[in-house]
Design a protein around this motif. Structure first.
Motif, mmCIF file in Angstrom:
data_model
loop_
_atom_site.group_PDB
_atom_site.id
_atom_site.type_symbol
_atom_site.label_atom_id
_atom_site.label_comp_id
_atom_site.label_asym_id
_atom_site.label_seq_id
_atom_site.Cartn_x
_atom_site.Cartn_y
_atom_site.Cartn_z
ATOM 1 N N ASP A 76 -3.466 5.731 -3.881
ATOM 2 C CA ASP A 76 -4.825 6.261 -4.004
ATOM 3 C C ASP A 76 -5.832 5.118 -3.912
ATOM 4 O OD1 ASP A 76 -3.260 8.364 -4.719
ATOM 5 O OD2 ASP A 76 -4.110 8.650 -6.726
ATOM 6 N N PRO B 89 8.231 1.708 9.467
ATOM 7 C CA PRO B 89 8.820 2.485 8.372
ATOM 8 C C PRO B 89 8.691 3.983 8.676
ATOM 9 C CG PRO B 89 7.059 1.021 7.594
ATOM 10 C CD PRO B 89 6.999 1.039 9.072
ATOM 11 N N ARG C 147 -8.175 11.106 -0.808
ATOM 12 C CA ARG C 147 -7.335 10.463 -1.821
ATOM 13 C C ARG C 147 -7.127 8.968 -1.533
ATOM 14 N NH1 ARG C 147 -2.351 8.946 -2.305
ATOM 15 N NH2 ARG C 147 -1.626 9.833 -0.349
ATOM 16 N N MET D 3 0.813 -1.218 0.000
ATOM 17 C CA MET D 3 0.000 0.000 0.000
ATOM 18 C C MET D 3 0.853 1.277 0.000
ATOM 19 S SD MET D 3 -2.948 -1.352 0.089
ATOM 20 C CE MET D 3 -3.373 -3.081 0.204
ATOM 21 N N SER E 116 3.955 11.378 -2.695
ATOM 22 C CA SER E 116 3.770 12.763 -2.268
ATOM 23 C C SER E 116 5.075 13.556 -2.219
ATOM 24 C CB SER E 116 3.014 12.828 -0.934
ATOM 25 O OG SER E 116 3.564 11.932 -0.023
ATOM 26 N N ALA F 79 4.078 25.460 10.100
ATOM 27 C CA ALA F 79 4.910 24.255 10.168
ATOM 28 C C ALA F 79 5.800 24.283 11.405
ATOM 29 C CB ALA F 79 5.754 24.128 8.906
ATOM 30 N N ASN G 127 5.388 5.891 10.166
ATOM 31 C CA ASN G 127 5.537 7.263 10.610
ATOM 32 C C ASN G 127 5.338 8.215 9.447
ATOM 33 O OD1 ASN G 127 6.979 9.727 11.498
ATOM 34 N ND2 ASN G 127 7.392 8.447 13.277
ATOM 35 N N CYS G 128 4.412 9.177 9.593
ATOM 36 C CA CYS G 128 4.241 10.179 8.543
ATOM 37 C C CYS G 128 3.489 11.369 9.101
ATOM 38 C CB CYS G 128 3.482 9.605 7.336
ATOM 39 S SG CYS G 128 1.739 9.356 7.654
ATOM 40 N N ASN G 129 3.413 12.402 8.296
ATOM 41 C CA ASN G 129 2.647 13.584 8.639
ATOM 42 C C ASN G 129 1.288 13.454 7.940
ATOM 43 O OD1 ASN G 129 1.640 16.338 8.604
ATOM 44 N ND2 ASN G 129 3.712 16.940 9.191
ATOM 45 N N LEU H 174 8.369 9.862 6.946
ATOM 46 C CA LEU H 174 8.338 11.320 7.100
ATOM 47 C C LEU H 174 9.185 11.997 6.036
ATOM 48 C CD1 LEU H 174 8.745 12.077 10.890
ATOM 49 C CD2 LEU H 174 6.865 12.771 9.406
ATOM 50 N N ARG I 283 2.674 11.062 13.664
ATOM 51 C CA ARG I 283 3.890 11.849 13.541
ATOM 52 C C ARG I 283 4.878 11.497 14.651
ATOM 53 N NH1 ARG I 283 7.772 14.026 13.556
ATOM 54 N NH2 ARG I 283 8.577 15.884 12.534
ATOM 55 N N ARG J 259 -3.890 23.923 5.608
ATOM 56 C CA ARG J 259 -3.317 22.645 6.051
ATOM 57 C C ARG J 259 -4.412 21.681 6.513
ATOM 58 N NH1 ARG J 259 2.255 23.633 6.694
ATOM 59 N NH2 ARG J 259 2.714 22.158 8.369
ATOM 60 N N THR K 288 3.610 4.222 -0.759
ATOM 61 C CA THR K 288 4.147 4.882 -1.942
ATOM 62 C C THR K 288 4.926 6.132 -1.511
ATOM 63 O OG1 THR K 288 3.491 6.300 -3.802
ATOM 64 C CG2 THR K 288 1.828 5.854 -2.196
ATOM 65 N N SER L 48 0.834 14.584 4.209
ATOM 66 C CA SER L 48 1.162 13.734 3.060
ATOM 67 C C SER L 48 1.239 12.295 3.529
ATOM 68 C CB SER L 48 2.461 14.173 2.373
ATOM 69 O OG SER L 48 3.445 14.478 3.318
ATOM 70 N N VAL L 49 0.179 11.585 3.275
ATOM 71 C CA VAL L 49 0.059 10.196 3.727
ATOM 72 C C VAL L 49 0.660 9.296 2.647
ATOM 73 C CG1 VAL L 49 -1.569 8.380 4.376
ATOM 74 C CG2 VAL L 49 -2.025 10.755 5.032
ATOM 75 N N PRO L 50 1.647 8.468 2.995
ATOM 76 C CA PRO L 50 2.382 7.709 1.970
ATOM 77 C C PRO L 50 1.646 6.451 1.515
ATOM 78 C CG PRO L 50 3.280 7.199 4.112
ATOM 79 C CD PRO L 50 2.194 8.210 4.345
ATOM 80 N N LEU L 51 0.368 6.589 1.176
ATOM 81 C CA LEU L 51 -0.400 5.426 0.735
ATOM 82 C C LEU L 51 -0.908 5.657 -0.678
ATOM 83 C CD1 LEU L 51 -2.486 4.686 3.958
ATOM 84 C CD2 LEU L 51 -0.650 3.282 3.021
#
Lengths: 156, 608
Positions: free
Chosen positions: B452, A147, B482, A40, A45, B359, B442-444, A150, B425, B472, A42, B447-450
């Protein structure tokens, strides 16, 4: 090893497989970055990245843990997967276990097949390693099964 | 699913359900007990099957789900003389009072669980009650302050004339077929994407001169008004418009609206919980001024029937096609009203935090704080919100559920039949998730790293109130949309500015002083804290919020004394603000939005 089939971005570094025997494992041992999650994720972004998929996998160590098999769950998850990406990822980390490259038509009733998918999706955990953006080569470290996706402000 | 088939609607030609068998009889009894409990909860009136009385309660059907007094009358009168029928506005039950007991029992036995006049042709479920609700018919004379409805403002000939000005064909829907209605604009286009008019871009066609007779008539009644913008809405029966306030900065007061072709009930709501249905007859003029224009939302509930005043009290009225002409004057400059709660100009003034500062603010006063307080946070965050649990549990087996801002993973691992992925985060909070065996990364949330369209469900609980400007907050919602597949649903919770919306939320109750009396602090007492170029007030815990953007202290206790204090940045949401943000996206439909214990909550579905 069928290196010829492994795309350049799926580079395998080390694979020290720790097998945990079948028993009920304490929850806290279940550190995980599963291939289902990998399917899933990617890097799209990131600035300048158009697809960002699939992410390459560099494995430092993986762990195999027994998880209860739920055939219904697996057959419902399969249509949501990018099958070829799962296949390549399993191959990369040496967990292919003759999983077919093409998805068969009637997998719902093929218990052996579902078991293999179950194993690859849920029982294999990447504990440490990194994911690699296929377009920029940006590395996303995996530590303790988490993972780190960030991005810095200037990468977005 | 199976349940609805047993009591279901498959044989539509049969108005009566077949005689139930032993198994389905038990099922019916269970359903009835459930319905009785709902009636008691909704009306305070207990009902049962064991003690027959003259009062028969229709427990699963009433005005709110389309049952009319006429249908009730028709269905029950054949069993004996009726004393009266009590339809309760907004309720899904009603009361039928017979003149004598034998008739009531007769009706009960013949109808209960069989007569299919409930919603979707399902059978109605009955009960007996000892008492009846105190009937207080809707007083359509009570209106929000500043609202006037002038009946018979135009004649039928003038109605014809106005209707002839706009042609709503099936194919060519004016300026757009909205989800629930058709619209056409004159003078200036109202743009639903920005929720405002582009004041520098007037349309070629202004307000038609044929409407001029209206301004002369108004003048003769002492109102000097000439609009430069007209929006025509076309509603079919069953269509409506969500509760909204006309954008303050877009239009001056008053707002005028002429109703054509059909009567309608317009719902006015105030953030203090007041709800006033206002009867707007065909050919009337509605004038919104002051509070009704600025501080109340108005909307039309999508349904085919309205509760309207009748000689006997209230009754249900079938809607026809309705066309409304809304005349407005474009506002020059920002809105200066005193009703700040729904004022977009006020919101903009209050909020002018650039992305760069936002930010930094989030990094220092959100991200870093959660790293520092993760362990203590984990100890205090165990009780899940019931509606979030329901949402997660409603996901079908094999679903993929993403928890954006999963914190310590409170909502993960609950539904064993889904694959849930959490992200946050905070590294320290994610470590706690991993200890519990959850899949996280881990992400903000910006921008979600998944990929669509991979998620069947997304939850985002108490996260986006930490984002320091509207752009934001919108960006985080667009990320949720998305990753959702079409047909997938998301649930968002944010802190509400009004912690007192219905009654004191538990957040306020935890302050013992608040239980006795409301000792409000004033703005003078406030301590402010400056970060970069932003100075924001520090909130006093367990008090009402006085501002939308502020710092909320987190106190670390060590053996009973405060050992450390961290300031978390919050943007607390006004009523409708979350709705407003979600509705700026045209690929989603809001399923429900509600207030729960100091939070504004929304469920929406990706529709395209």
């Amino acid at each position: 090893m069928r290196l010829g089939l492994t795309p350049a971005f799926l580079v395998k570094i080390v694979s020290s497989v720790v097998l945990i025997p079948a028993r009920s494992v304490h929850k806290s041992e279940l550190v995980k970055m599963k291939l289902l999650t990998h399917n899933m994720l990617t890097s799209k972004s990131m600035k300048g990245v158009t697809v960002g998929y699939p992410l390459g996998i560099n494995v430092v160590d993986i762990k195999v843990t027994e998880v209860d098999f739920n055939p219904e769950f697996i057959s419902r998850i399969i249509p949501k997967l990018d099958w070829s990406v799962l296949w390549k990822a399993a191959d990369t980390i040496g967990q292919l276990d003759d999983l077919p490259k093409e998805l068969s038509q009637e997998y719902e009733n093929d218990n052996d097949f579902l078991k293999k998918v179950h194993h690859v999706l849920l029982e294999v955990d990447i504990v440490n390693g990194e994911l690699v953006c296929p377009e920029t080569g940006r590395k996303f470290p995996i530590n303790n099964g988490i993972p780190n996706m960030l991005l810095n402000e200037d990468e977005v | 699913m199976a349940e609805s088939c047993v009591l279901g609607c498959e044989s539509e030609e049969l108005k009566f359900q077949m005689e139930p068998s032993g198994n389905s009889l038990k099922k019916l009894e269970r359903k009835m007990r459930k319905c009785h409990a709902v009636v008691e909860k909704e009306t305070g009136i207990p009902c049962s099957t064991s003690n027959p009385t003259k009062n028969v309660v229709v427990c699963n059907s009433g005005l709110s789900n389309g049952l009319t007094e006429e249908v009730v009358m028709e269905s029950f009168m054949s069993f004996g003389t009726l004393d009266r029928i009590i339809m309760l506005p907004g309720k899904s039950c009603c009361f039928v009072v017979f003149k004598n007991l034998a008739n009531a029992k007769d009706a009960f036995e013949h109808i209960n669980g069989k007569l299919k006049i409930a919603q979707d042709n399902k059978p109605i479920l009955l009960g007996y009650s000892e008492t009846l609700p105190a009937v207080r018919p809707i007083d359509f004379r009570v209106k929000p302050p500043g609202l006037k409805v002038v009946p018979d403002f135009i004649s039928e000939a003038e109605e014809e004339l106005l209707l002839s000005l706009v042609n709503f064909d099936e194919d060519e829907g004016g300026d757009g077929v909205m989800k629930h209605r058709q619209v056409k604009h004159f003078g200036f286009e109202f743009r639903y994407d920005i929720n405002n008019v582009d004041k520098d871009a007037p349309l070629e066609v202004g307000v038609p001169a044929e409407c001029d007779f209206l301004w002369d008539r108004l003048k003769s009644r002492g109102l000097d008004f000439r609009p430069d913008q007209l929006t025509v809405n076309h509603y079919k029966p069953g269509q409506g418009i969500p509760p909204h306030v006309d954008t303050h900065s877009a239009f001056d007061e008053p707002l005028l609206s002429v109703s054509l072709s059909s009567d309608i009930v317009m719902d006015f709501r105030h953030r203090n919980g007041k709800h006033l249905p206002v009867f707007v007859p065909r050919r009337s003029l509605t004038i919104m001024n002051g509070e009704s224009r600025y501080d109340w939302t108005h909307g039309i509930t999508p349904r085919k029937l309205d509760v309207v005043p009748s000689e006997k009290g209230i009754t249900a009225n079938e809607r026809g096609v309705r066309v409304s002409f809304t005349f407005r004057r474009i506002r020059q400059g920002e809105c200066e009203c005193i009703y700040k709660s729904l004022c977009d100009s006020h919101r903009r003034k209050a909020e002018d935090i650039s992305n760069e500062i936002a930010a930094k603010l989030e990094s220092t006063h959100v991200h870093q704080v959660y790293e520092d307080i993760a362990d203590h946070f984990n100890e205090t965050r165990h009780k899940p919100w019931p509606n979030v649990l329901d949402f997660v549990l409603s996901m079908k087996p094999g679903s993929i559920v993403v928890d954006i801002g999963c914190g310590n993973g409170k909502y993960m691992g609950i539904n064993k039949n889904v694959f849930d992925m959490g992200c946050d985060r905070s590294f320290n909070l994610l470590d706690l998730c991993v200890e519990s065996g959850y899949n996280v990364f881990n992400c903000n949330c910006l921008s979600v790293p998944l990929r669509d369209g991979i998620a069947d469900g997304v939850i985002c609980i108490a996260v986006i109130h930490h984002l320091a400007n509207e752009e934001r907050r919108k960006q985080s919602i667009s990320e949720m949309i998305r990753v959702l597949r079409v047909g997938g649903r998301a649930l968002i919770y944010v802190w509400a500015k009004d912690q007192n919306y219905y009654r004191k939320s538990s957040y306020l109750k935890q302050n013992r002083k608040n239980r006795k009396d409301e000792t409000d602090i004033t703005e003078q007492d406030e301590i402010k804290f400056s970060f970069d170029r932003v100075t924001l007030p520090i909130h006093t815990n367990r008090k009402q919020f006085l501002h939308q953007d502020l710092f909320v202290p987190w106190k670390l206790l060590n053996e009973g004394t405060i050992s450390d204090e961290f300031l978390r940045y919050y943007h607390v949401f006004e009523e409708n603000e979350l709705d407003y943000l979600v509705r700026t996206f045209d690929d989603v439909e809001v399923i429900e939005s509600y207030y729960e214990q100091g939070n504004w909550c929304i469920v929406f579905e990706k529709v395209k």
